[in-house]
Design a protein around this motif. Structure first.
Motif, PDB file in Angstrom:
ATOM      1  N   SER A  84       0.830  -1.198   0.000  1.00  0.00           N
ATOM      2  CA  SER A  84       0.000   0.000   0.000  1.00  0.00           C
ATOM      3  C   SER A  84       0.868   1.253   0.000  1.00  0.00           C
ATOM      4  O   SER A  84       2.061   1.215   0.330  1.00  0.00           O
ATOM      5  N   ILE A  85       0.249   2.374  -0.352  1.00  0.00           N
ATOM      6  CA  ILE A  85       0.954   3.658  -0.260  1.00  0.00           C
ATOM      7  C   ILE A  85       1.424   3.875   1.171  1.00  0.00           C
ATOM      8  O   ILE A  85       2.555   4.311   1.421  1.00  0.00           O
ATOM      9  N   LEU A  86       0.555   3.572   2.121  1.00  0.00           N
ATOM     10  CA  LEU A  86       0.897   3.769   3.527  1.00  0.00           C
ATOM     11  C   LEU A  86       2.139   2.989   3.914  1.00  0.00           C
ATOM     12  O   LEU A  86       3.050   3.522   4.562  1.00  0.00           O
ATOM     13  N   GLU A  87       2.207   1.735   3.521  1.00  0.00           N
ATOM     14  CA  GLU A  87       3.362   0.909   3.865  1.00  0.00           C
ATOM     15  C   GLU A  87       4.642   1.461   3.254  1.00  0.00           C
ATOM     16  O   GLU A  87       5.695   1.507   3.907  1.00  0.00           O
ATOM     17  N   VAL A  88       4.571   1.890   2.003  1.00  0.00           N
ATOM     18  CA  VAL A  88       5.762   2.393   1.315  1.00  0.00           C
ATOM     19  C   VAL A  88       6.233   3.703   1.937  1.00  0.00           C
ATOM     20  O   VAL A  88       7.436   3.910   2.171  1.00  0.00           O
ATOM     21  N   VAL A  89       5.295   4.592   2.223  1.00  0.00           N
ATOM     22  CA  VAL A  89       5.647   5.885   2.803  1.00  0.00           C
ATOM     23  C   VAL A  89       6.211   5.705   4.207  1.00  0.00           C
ATOM     24  O   VAL A  89       7.206   6.343   4.585  1.00  0.00           O
ATOM     25  N   GLU A  90       5.616   4.836   5.000  1.00  0.00           N
ATOM     26  CA  GLU A  90       6.135   4.578   6.344  1.00  0.00           C
ATOM     27  C   GLU A  90       7.542   3.986   6.292  1.00  0.00           C
ATOM     28  O   GLU A  90       8.422   4.366   7.074  1.00  0.00           O
ATOM     29  N   ALA A  91       7.773   3.073   5.338  1.00  0.00           N
ATOM     30  CA  ALA A  91       9.096   2.460   5.203  1.00  0.00           C
ATOM     31  C   ALA A  91      10.151   3.483   4.805  1.00  0.00           C
ATOM     32  O   ALA A  91      11.342   3.306   5.109  1.00  0.00           O
ATOM     33  N   ALA A  92       9.709   4.573   4.165  1.00  0.00           N
ATOM     34  CA  ALA A  92      10.642   5.638   3.769  1.00  0.00           C
ATOM     35  C   ALA A  92      10.891   6.618   4.905  1.00  0.00           C
ATOM     36  O   ALA A  92      11.603   7.612   4.720  1.00  0.00           O
ATOM     37  N   GLY A  93      10.282   6.370   6.063  1.00  0.00           N
ATOM     38  CA  GLY A  93      10.530   7.211   7.220  1.00  0.00           C
ATOM     39  C   GLY A  93       9.611   8.406   7.355  1.00  0.00           C
ATOM     40  O   GLY A  93       9.881   9.319   8.134  1.00  0.00           O
ATOM     41  N   VAL A  94       8.520   8.410   6.608  1.00  0.00           N
ATOM     42  CA  VAL A  94       7.548   9.510   6.686  1.00  0.00           C
ATOM     43  C   VAL A  94       6.362   9.033   7.516  1.00  0.00           C
ATOM     44  O   VAL A  94       5.618   8.150   7.080  1.00  0.00           O
ATOM     45  N   GLN A 127     -15.232  11.179  -4.115  1.00  0.00           N
ATOM     46  CA  GLN A 127     -14.242  10.401  -4.861  1.00  0.00           C
ATOM     47  C   GLN A 127     -13.938  11.050  -6.204  1.00  0.00           C
ATOM     48  O   GLN A 127     -12.779  11.106  -6.629  1.00  0.00           O
ATOM     49  N   ALA A 128     -14.961  11.559  -6.879  1.00  0.00           N
ATOM     50  CA  ALA A 128     -14.770  12.177  -8.190  1.00  0.00           C
ATOM     51  C   ALA A 128     -13.907  13.423  -8.107  1.00  0.00           C
ATOM     52  O   ALA A 128     -13.212  13.778  -9.070  1.00  0.00           O
ATOM     53  N   ALA A 129     -13.907  14.102  -6.965  1.00  0.00           N
ATOM     54  CA  ALA A 129     -13.099  15.311  -6.808  1.00  0.00           C
ATOM     55  C   ALA A 129     -11.608  15.005  -6.811  1.00  0.00           C
ATOM     56  O   ALA A 129     -10.790  15.865  -7.169  1.00  0.00           O
ATOM     57  N   ASP A 130     -11.226  13.801  -6.406  1.00  0.00           N
ATOM     58  CA  ASP A 130      -9.821  13.360  -6.416  1.00  0.00           C
ATOM     59  C   ASP A 130      -8.891  14.320  -5.674  1.00  0.00           C
ATOM     60  O   ASP A 130      -7.743  14.524  -6.071  1.00  0.00           O
ATOM     61  N   ASP A 131      -9.367  14.911  -4.573  1.00  0.00           N
ATOM     62  CA  ASP A 131      -8.508  15.807  -3.810  1.00  0.00           C
ATOM     63  C   ASP A 131      -8.096  15.223  -2.462  1.00  0.00           C
ATOM     64  O   ASP A 131      -7.410  15.872  -1.680  1.00  0.00           O
ATOM     65  N   THR A 132      -8.503  13.985  -2.202  1.00  0.00           N
ATOM     66  CA  THR A 132      -8.098  13.324  -0.981  1.00  0.00           C
ATOM     67  C   THR A 132      -8.125  11.814  -1.192  1.00  0.00           C
ATOM     68  O   THR A 132      -8.837  11.315  -2.078  1.00  0.00           O
ATOM     69  N   LEU A 133      -7.338  11.094  -0.383  1.00  0.00           N
ATOM     70  CA  LEU A 133      -7.342   9.627  -0.437  1.00  0.00           C
ATOM     71  C   LEU A 133      -6.967   9.081   0.919  1.00  0.00           C
ATOM     72  O   LEU A 133      -6.540   9.811   1.815  1.00  0.00           O
ATOM     73  N   PHE A 134      -7.117   7.763   1.038  1.00  0.00           N
ATOM     74  CA  PHE A 134      -6.720   7.056   2.246  1.00  0.00           C
ATOM     75  C   PHE A 134      -5.607   6.088   1.850  1.00  0.00           C
ATOM     76  O   PHE A 134      -5.870   5.056   1.215  1.00  0.00           O
ATOM     77  N   PRO A 135      -4.352   6.431   2.159  1.00  0.00           N
ATOM     78  CA  PRO A 135      -3.222   5.671   1.631  1.00  0.00           C
ATOM     79  C   PRO A 135      -3.126   4.235   2.113  1.00  0.00           C
ATOM     80  O   PRO A 135      -2.339   3.461   1.570  1.00  0.00           O
ATOM     81  N   CYS A 136      -3.932   3.853   3.078  1.00  0.00           N
ATOM     82  CA  CYS A 136      -3.900   2.458   3.518  1.00  0.00           C
ATOM     83  C   CYS A 136      -4.505   1.533   2.470  1.00  0.00           C
ATOM     84  O   CYS A 136      -4.157   0.349   2.407  1.00  0.00           O
ATOM     85  N   VAL A 137      -5.426   2.067   1.620  1.00  0.00           N
ATOM     86  CA  VAL A 137      -6.062   1.215   0.617  1.00  0.00           C
ATOM     87  C   VAL A 137      -6.106   1.843  -0.777  1.00  0.00           C
ATOM     88  O   VAL A 137      -6.120   1.124  -1.778  1.00  0.00           O
ATOM     89  N   SER A 138      -6.164   3.161  -0.866  1.00  0.00           N
ATOM     90  CA  SER A 138      -6.301   3.813  -2.169  1.00  0.00           C
ATOM     91  C   SER A 138      -5.049   3.610  -3.016  1.00  0.00           C
ATOM     92  O   SER A 138      -3.939   3.516  -2.500  1.00  0.00           O
ATOM     93  N   ARG A 139      -5.258   3.584  -4.344  1.00  0.00           N
ATOM     94  CA  ARG A 139      -4.148   3.419  -5.260  1.00  0.00           C
ATOM     95  C   ARG A 139      -4.286   4.436  -6.389  1.00  0.00           C
ATOM     96  O   ARG A 139      -5.096   5.375  -6.299  1.00  0.00           O
ATOM     97  N   SER A 140      -3.507   4.285  -7.432  1.00  0.00           N
ATOM     98  CA  SER A 140      -3.528   5.233  -8.541  1.00  0.00           C
ATOM     99  C   SER A 140      -4.075   4.570  -9.795  1.00  0.00           C
ATOM    100  O   SER A 140      -3.757   3.412 -10.094  1.00  0.00           O
ATOM    101  N   LEU A 141      -4.875   5.318 -10.546  1.00  0.00           N
ATOM    102  CA  LEU A 141      -5.356   4.841 -11.841  1.00  0.00           C
ATOM    103  C   LEU A 141      -4.394   5.224 -12.960  1.00  0.00           C
ATOM    104  O   LEU A 141      -4.589   4.829 -14.110  1.00  0.00           O
TER     105      LEU A 141
END
Length: 301
Positions: A234-244, A279-293
């Motif tokens: 997940s985005i969350l896992e990758v960002v946390e592993a990078a120290g953020v 969701q259509a506004a695409d100005d926020t996400l939840f990095p634990c599950v959201s991904r990129s299209l």
């Protein structure tokens, strides 16, 4: 953040305890509305969200109920095994992604511990309502004794309710509120999809089934760093592993704790919180599950 004292722990069903929480400094607790939940910080890396199930008009006490999950991630076991009356814990501000909206009539559907966010709605509803509440057995259904005394409540301790029959006898415009296990939620979604004149509101304790995942990149706008998110992380896992550091709780897109602003890109929203318009506004996400299209997202991190 609020420091609260656990002033009372009560067994309210088999495997379920209710906790009463009061401000450690005796000040009124923040206000909340039916459907709200709070993040409960139980220890390092152990933050869990629980629905408030008491009286919103009582600013002196918050009440939550926790079912013990032997195969969970440890939060419920910690509550059952380690918390005692008079313990101090930290909790977050109430957040509500499951608000009670005006309607001419309500149909409340609950399964097991899913009664917790719905219970305060019963007293707040200003229109006629019914509650249909299912569980494996009567002793395993939290608050079943007090609810059974209300003629508007029907309990199903050893079975399921007939969704089609329930929906058919409620007039168009009836709002349907449902919280319970994933199988129940899927069945209610399917039944209400055949009746678009019955607006449906769901609260999930686990994530909805996810689709196929592809790798992509995320740019952290505050530092300019670019990280690759593989298909199996997940985005969350990758960002946390990078120290953020990112504050998170459920890690399943159900609580809203890790909400992050999106500055560029198209999001594959996999949470259970945002409305279709949000969701259509695409100005926020939840990095634990959201991904990129697309190949890249730019986040406000």
């Amino acid at each position: 953040m609020n420091t609260v004292r656990v002033t009372r722990i009560t067994v309210v069903a088999k495997g379920v305890v209710a906790l009463e929480l009061r401000s450690a400094d005796h000040r009124p607790l923040p206000t909340w509305t039916p459907g709200a939940h709070i993040d409960v910080h139980l220890g390092p890396g152990l933050t869990r969200q629980y629905s408030l199930c008491g009286d919103p008009a009582d600013s002196a006490v918050w009440r939550i109920a926790v079912r013990r999950q032997e195969n969970g991630r440890g939060g419920s076991r910690h509550v059952h095994d380690n918390l005692s009356e008079q313990d101090l814990i930290e909790v977050g501000e109430p957040r509500n992604h499951f608000p009670l909206q005006p309607a001419p009539r309500y149909l409340f559907l609950a399964g097991g511990i899913g009664i917790t966010p719905i219970r305060p709605m019963l007293t707040a509803a200003t229109a006629p309502w019914e509650l249909h509440y299912a569980g494996r057995t009567t002793p395993a259904m939290p608050f079943h004794d007090e609810l059974a005394a209300d003629p508007r409540v029907t309990l199903y301790p050893n079975g399921r309710f007939d969704l089609d029959a329930l929906l058919d006898r409620h007039p168009p415009g009836t709002r349907v509120y449902c919280c319970g296990p994933s199988g129940m939620l899927q069945a209610v979604e399917q039944a209400c999809a055949r009746r678009p004149d019955h607006p449906l509101h769901l609260e999930r304790f686990t994530a909805a089934p996810a689709g196929r995942s592809e790798a992509f990149e995320v740019e952290l706008a505050r530092t300019g760093r670019t990280l690759r998110v593989p298909a199996d992380r997940s985005i969350l896992e990758v960002v946390e592993a990078a120290g953020v550091p990112i504050l998170s709780s459920c890690r399943e897109g159900t609580c809203g704790t890790c909400e992050t602003a999106v500055l560029a890109g198209t999001v594959d929203h996999r949470d259970t919180l945002l409305t279709p318009a949000e969701q259509a506004a695409d100005d926020t996400l939840f990095p634990c599950v959201s991904r990129s299209l697309g190949p890249r997202l730019v986040l406000d991190l």
